[in-house]
Scaffold this active site. Structure first.
Site, PDB file in Angstrom:
ATOM      1  N   SER A  13       9.334 -58.053  22.186  1.00 13.25           N
ATOM      2  CA  SER A  13      10.453 -58.583  21.397  1.00 13.25           C
ATOM      3  C   SER A  13      11.183 -59.643  22.195  1.00 13.25           C
ATOM      4  O   SER A  13      11.319 -59.513  23.417  1.00 13.25           O
ATOM      5  CB  SER A  13      11.429 -57.448  21.064  1.00 13.25           C
ATOM      6  OG  SER A  13      12.585 -57.961  20.445  1.00 13.25           O
ATOM      7  N   ASN A  15      14.294 -60.297  21.109  1.00 13.70           N
ATOM      8  CA  ASN A  15      15.655 -60.011  20.652  1.00 13.70           C
ATOM      9  C   ASN A  15      16.396 -59.219  21.743  1.00 13.70           C
ATOM     10  O   ASN A  15      16.093 -58.051  21.995  1.00 13.70           O
ATOM     11  CB  ASN A  15      15.572 -59.223  19.338  1.00 13.70           C
ATOM     12  CG  ASN A  15      16.920 -58.991  18.713  1.00 13.70           C
ATOM     13  OD1 ASN A  15      17.876 -58.663  19.404  1.00 13.70           O
ATOM     14  ND2 ASN A  15      17.000 -59.152  17.398  1.00 13.70           N
ATOM     15  N   LYS A  18      17.927 -55.869  20.755  1.00 17.06           N
ATOM     16  CA  LYS A  18      16.989 -54.737  20.697  1.00 17.06           C
ATOM     17  C   LYS A  18      16.716 -54.196  22.097  1.00 17.06           C
ATOM     18  O   LYS A  18      16.708 -52.972  22.309  1.00 17.06           O
ATOM     19  CB  LYS A  18      15.663 -55.177  20.065  1.00 17.06           C
ATOM     20  CG  LYS A  18      15.719 -55.471  18.576  1.00 17.06           C
ATOM     21  CD  LYS A  18      14.310 -55.814  18.074  1.00 17.06           C
ATOM     22  CE  LYS A  18      14.272 -56.225  16.625  1.00 17.06           C
ATOM     23  NZ  LYS A  18      12.909 -56.626  16.198  1.00 17.06           N
ATOM     24  N   ASP A  78      10.076 -53.695  14.110  1.00 16.28           N
ATOM     25  CA  ASP A  78      10.360 -54.603  12.995  1.00 16.28           C
ATOM     26  C   ASP A  78      11.438 -53.935  12.153  1.00 16.28           C
ATOM     27  O   ASP A  78      11.323 -52.760  11.783  1.00 16.28           O
ATOM     28  CB  ASP A  78       9.120 -54.915  12.174  1.00 16.28           C
ATOM     29  CG  ASP A  78       9.297 -56.250  11.473  1.00 16.28           C
ATOM     30  OD1 ASP A  78       9.440 -57.282  12.160  1.00 16.28           O
ATOM     31  OD2 ASP A  78       9.329 -56.282  10.222  1.00 16.28           O
ATOM     32  N   PHE A 159      24.814 -56.794  17.297  1.00 18.49           N
ATOM     33  CA  PHE A 159      24.157 -58.088  17.129  1.00 18.49           C
ATOM     34  C   PHE A 159      23.810 -58.254  15.646  1.00 18.49           C
ATOM     35  O   PHE A 159      24.013 -57.348  14.835  1.00 18.49           O
ATOM     36  CB  PHE A 159      22.900 -58.209  18.014  1.00 18.49           C
ATOM     37  CG  PHE A 159      21.784 -57.251  17.665  1.00 18.49           C
ATOM     38  CD1 PHE A 159      21.795 -55.948  18.132  1.00 18.49           C
ATOM     39  CD2 PHE A 159      20.717 -57.652  16.868  1.00 18.49           C
ATOM     40  CE1 PHE A 159      20.772 -55.057  17.809  1.00 18.49           C
ATOM     41  CE2 PHE A 159      19.678 -56.771  16.541  1.00 18.49           C
ATOM     42  CZ  PHE A 159      19.721 -55.466  17.017  1.00 18.49           C
ATOM     43  N   TYR A 161      23.351 -58.468  11.947  1.00 16.31           N
ATOM     44  CA  TYR A 161      24.148 -58.126  10.769  1.00 16.31           C
ATOM     45  C   TYR A 161      25.130 -56.972  11.017  1.00 16.31           C
ATOM     46  O   TYR A 161      25.781 -56.506  10.075  1.00 16.31           O
ATOM     47  CB  TYR A 161      23.215 -57.774   9.596  1.00 16.31           C
ATOM     48  CG  TYR A 161      22.264 -58.897   9.225  1.00 16.31           C
ATOM     49  CD1 TYR A 161      22.704 -59.980   8.455  1.00 16.31           C
ATOM     50  CD2 TYR A 161      20.939 -58.896   9.664  1.00 16.31           C
ATOM     51  CE1 TYR A 161      21.847 -61.019   8.132  1.00 16.31           C
ATOM     52  CE2 TYR A 161      20.072 -59.940   9.350  1.00 16.31           C
ATOM     53  CZ  TYR A 161      20.530 -60.994   8.586  1.00 16.31           C
ATOM     54  OH  TYR A 161      19.687 -62.029   8.277  1.00 16.31           O
ATOM     55  N   ASP A 162      25.249 -56.508  12.251  1.00 16.03           N
ATOM     56  CA  ASP A 162      26.138 -55.373  12.532  1.00 16.03           C
ATOM     57  C   ASP A 162      27.561 -55.577  12.004  1.00 16.03           C
ATOM     58  O   ASP A 162      28.160 -54.628  11.481  1.00 16.03           O
ATOM     59  CB  ASP A 162      26.186 -55.077  14.040  1.00 16.03           C
ATOM     60  CG  ASP A 162      24.996 -54.253  14.498  1.00 16.03           C
ATOM     61  OD1 ASP A 162      24.371 -53.579  13.661  1.00 16.03           O
ATOM     62  OD2 ASP A 162      24.689 -54.283  15.702  1.00 16.03           O
ATOM     63  N   LYS A 182      27.046 -46.055  17.134  1.00 14.72           N
ATOM     64  CA  LYS A 182      25.853 -46.625  16.469  1.00 14.72           C
ATOM     65  C   LYS A 182      24.603 -45.835  16.876  1.00 14.72           C
ATOM     66  O   LYS A 182      23.735 -45.548  16.045  1.00 14.72           O
ATOM     67  CB  LYS A 182      25.704 -48.108  16.836  1.00 14.72           C
ATOM     68  CG  LYS A 182      24.526 -48.777  16.118  1.00 14.72           C
ATOM     69  CD  LYS A 182      24.366 -50.259  16.417  1.00 14.72           C
ATOM     70  CE  LYS A 182      23.133 -50.815  15.673  1.00 14.72           C
ATOM     71  NZ  LYS A 182      22.753 -52.173  16.063  1.00 14.72           N
ATOM     72  N   ARG A 188      17.565 -47.586  14.246  1.00 13.86           N
ATOM     73  CA  ARG A 188      16.747 -47.653  15.481  1.00 13.86           C
ATOM     74  C   ARG A 188      16.828 -46.337  16.241  1.00 13.86           C
ATOM     75  O   ARG A 188      15.835 -45.867  16.799  1.00 13.86           O
ATOM     76  CB  ARG A 188      17.252 -48.830  16.334  1.00 13.86           C
ATOM     77  CG  ARG A 188      16.420 -49.138  17.566  1.00 13.86           C
ATOM     78  CD  ARG A 188      16.680 -50.536  18.098  1.00 13.86           C
ATOM     79  NE  ARG A 188      16.268 -51.552  17.148  1.00 13.86           N
ATOM     80  CZ  ARG A 188      17.128 -52.286  16.405  1.00 13.86           C
ATOM     81  NH1 ARG A 188      18.427 -52.143  16.531  1.00 13.86           N
ATOM     82  NH2 ARG A 188      16.659 -53.155  15.528  1.00 13.86           N
TER      83      ARG A 188
END
Ligand code: ITT
Length: 202
Positions: A13, A15, A18, A78, A159, A161-162, A182, A188
């Site tokens: 990834s 990101n 993530k 994903d 990060f 759309y949080d 979270k 996740r």
């Protein structure tokens, strides 16, 4: 599948959000970031699961040839935000939504503007993980969290759309809630619980 800790896993990834979350969610795993000079991993599937497997297996094939250190396997994620009023969108296309806008603050505003006044604001985050061991068959694990869209971008935590997602049972967005919260209920986190069980890490 029984594996032995400590595991060393490449996270396929780019990101950074993530990577931070996996490091916190799976502390018994040592994560190796996807190298800056490694290729982009295609994700051309129609479903989260297809893309997760495509990324994990593509990264595994590359690592077998070019990997700088021995690892146990490769993990790919994903994920995306599925909004009922947008027929499940942006969903599997979440990373590619509004490519003309450079920041998530702008993307989030555009997404909120697409939801008609008075519409059902239900939404969910979905995450599919694919683990490809260096030797052996790939496996997948998934998780989801139900919630609703906020009316504005709220909070700067997390990060993507949080800041516009309020999980059911809370009145704050994932951008406002601390990461520890979270991690008790996110898509996740739930996928990691399922993955841990599938890997026999419990
Ligand atoms: P990699 O493919 O390199 O892992 P990516 O960001 O392109 O990175 P995805 O294709 O899985 O990853 O897209 C997922 C998008 O969904 C991500 O870019 C975020 O915008 C959003 N997303 C996923 N999980 C999220 C979370 O926990 N919080 C906020 N947004 C999330």
């Amino acid at each position: 599948m029984i594996v032995h800790s400590p595991l060393k896993i490449v996270l396929a990834s780019r990101n950074a959000g993530k990577l931070r979350e996996f490091t916190e969610l799976l502390p018994e795993v040592t994560f190796v970031p996807w190298p800056a000079d490694a290729p982009e991993l295609p994700e051309t599937g129609a479903f989260f699961q297809d893309n997760a497997l495509q990324k994990a297996e593509g990264a595994r094939a590359w690592w077998r040839e070019h990997g700088a250190e021995p690892v146990d396997g490769v993990l790919a994620d994903d994920s995306g935000l599925c909004v009922d009023a947008l027929w499940g969108g942006p969903g599997v296309l979440s990373a590619r939504f509004a490519p003309d806008l450079p920041t998530y603050r702008d993307k989030n505003r555009r997404l909120l503007a697409m939801v008609p006044d008075g519409a059902d604001r239900s939404a969910r985050f979905v995450c599919v993980l694919a683990y490809a061991p260096l030797r052996g068959e790939s496996l997948t694990a998934s998780g989801a969290v139900e919630g609703s869209l906020a009316f504005d971008h709220r909070g700067d935590g997390g990060f993507g759309y949080d800041p516009i997602f309020i999980p059911d049972g809370f009145d704050r967005t994932f951008g406002e809630l601390p990461p520890e919260t979270k991690h008790t209920l996110s898509h996740r986190a739930r996928a990691c619980v399922a993955l841990r069980a599938r890997l026999g890490l419990d």
